[in-house]
Design a protein around this motif. Structure first.
Motif, PDB file in Angstrom:
ATOM      1  N   GLY A 127       7.893  -9.496  -8.075  1.00 26.28           N
ATOM      2  CA  GLY A 127       8.891  -9.099  -9.061  1.00 26.28           C
ATOM      3  C   GLY A 127       8.638  -7.730  -9.664  1.00 26.28           C
ATOM      4  N   GLU A 128       7.651  -7.013  -9.139  1.00 27.24           N
ATOM      5  CA  GLU A 128       7.396  -5.667  -9.631  1.00 27.24           C
ATOM      6  C   GLU A 128       8.602  -4.769  -9.325  1.00 27.24           C
TER       7      GLU A 128
ATOM      8  N   ASP B 142       6.559   0.863  -8.184  1.00 26.83           N
ATOM      9  CA  ASP B 142       5.306   0.209  -7.812  1.00 26.83           C
ATOM     10  C   ASP B 142       5.357  -0.202  -6.334  1.00 26.83           C
ATOM     11  N   PHE B 143       4.638   0.549  -5.490  1.00 25.68           N
ATOM     12  CA  PHE B 143       4.610   0.290  -4.043  1.00 25.68           C
ATOM     13  C   PHE B 143       3.353  -0.462  -3.625  1.00 25.68           C
ATOM     14  N   SER B 144       2.563  -0.928  -4.571  1.00 20.77           N
ATOM     15  CA  SER B 144       1.268  -1.534  -4.240  1.00 20.77           C
ATOM     16  C   SER B 144       1.408  -2.716  -3.284  1.00 20.77           C
ATOM     17  N   ALA B 145       2.475  -3.481  -3.395  1.00 24.22           N
ATOM     18  CA  ALA B 145       2.649  -4.640  -2.510  1.00 24.22           C
ATOM     19  C   ALA B 145       2.717  -4.218  -1.047  1.00 24.22           C
ATOM     20  N   VAL B 146       3.414  -3.131  -0.752  1.00 26.16           N
ATOM     21  CA  VAL B 146       3.510  -2.692   0.646  1.00 26.16           C
ATOM     22  C   VAL B 146       2.280  -1.898   1.063  1.00 26.16           C
ATOM     23  N   LEU B 147       1.645  -1.216   0.117  1.00 31.21           N
ATOM     24  CA  LEU B 147       0.439  -0.448   0.444  1.00 31.21           C
ATOM     25  C   LEU B 147      -0.764  -1.355   0.677  1.00 31.21           C
ATOM     26  N   ASP B 148      -0.827  -2.465  -0.040  1.00 26.23           N
ATOM     27  CA  ASP B 148      -1.967  -3.379   0.047  1.00 26.23           C
ATOM     28  C   ASP B 148      -1.791  -4.476   1.091  1.00 26.23           C
ATOM     29  N   SER B 149      -0.633  -4.553   1.706  1.00 27.39           N
ATOM     30  CA  SER B 149      -0.335  -5.638   2.645  1.00 27.39           C
ATOM     31  C   SER B 149      -0.817  -5.321   4.057  1.00 27.39           C
ATOM     32  N   ASP B 150      -1.326  -6.350   4.728  1.00 24.82           N
ATOM     33  CA  ASP B 150      -1.679  -6.240   6.143  1.00 24.82           C
ATOM     34  C   ASP B 150      -0.638  -6.915   7.032  1.00 24.82           C
TER      35      ASP B 150
END
Length: 174
Positions: free
Chosen positions: A53-54, A59-67
């Motif tokens: 829900g970010e 905030d792109f952390s979800a796509v940057l931190d995802s494998d």
């Protein structure tokens, strides 16, 4: 089998398109909070993690931190002010995304009760294609479908013939 249990035509078309291009052994990051369609993906054997829900404009952390090998985005980009930013930052090499198409006979959707449930963009297909291309994606397949409503009038009649949803399968350009 599952067609009778689906709440609408959009989910049926979306699942068929997803199954055409993505194997169940490819982990998926689904942009947006858990929703009825992410539950359908899980029931069909996909491994799915949703974002939390970010605000994906900032905030792109979800796509940057995802494998995850695949990112899905079903009716998300029309809510963002700047979808180019998150699209450009996706690390996965595969993307399946759908949007509601702009209807010339109907204004953009805006909820009267939820300040976040509104469409900043309602794209034409060529605009969405261009956005994906600018973000480094190459469209491999696409599909459109209508979304008739059970009402009387000119607009409901036009919905029988005018595509409302557009879905693409794209791969990252290298």
């Amino acid at each position: 089998m599952y067609e009778k249990s689906f709440p609408n035509k959009r989910f049926k078309h979306t699942l068929h398109f997803l199954q055409k291009h993505i194997n169940t052994n490819e982990p998926i990051l689904d942009l947006g909070v858990e929703n009825p369609f992410s539950q359908i993906m899980l029931e069909q054997g996909y491994t799915v993690k949703n974002t939390n829900g970010e605000d994906l404009d900032f905030d792109f952390s979800a796509v940057l931190d995802s494998d995850a090998e695949v990112v899905t985005a079903f009716e998300i980009f029309e809510h963002l002010l700047a979808p180019l930013n998150v699209l450009s930052n996706i690390k996965a090499d595969k993307l399946v995304a759908s949007i509601p198409l702009k209807l010339w006979f109907s204004p953009a959707y805006r909820s009267k009760t939820d300040k976040w449930d509104r469409h900043y963009h309602e794209f034409e297909d060529w605009q969405f294609n261009w956005l994906l291309e600018k973000a480094g994606w190459e469209i491999q397949d696409s599909q459109k479908w209508t979304n008739p409503v059970k009402k009387l009038g000119i607009r409901p009649l036009l919905r029988y013939f005018t595509p409302r949803y557009y879905i693409v399968y794209a791969t990252r350009k290298h």
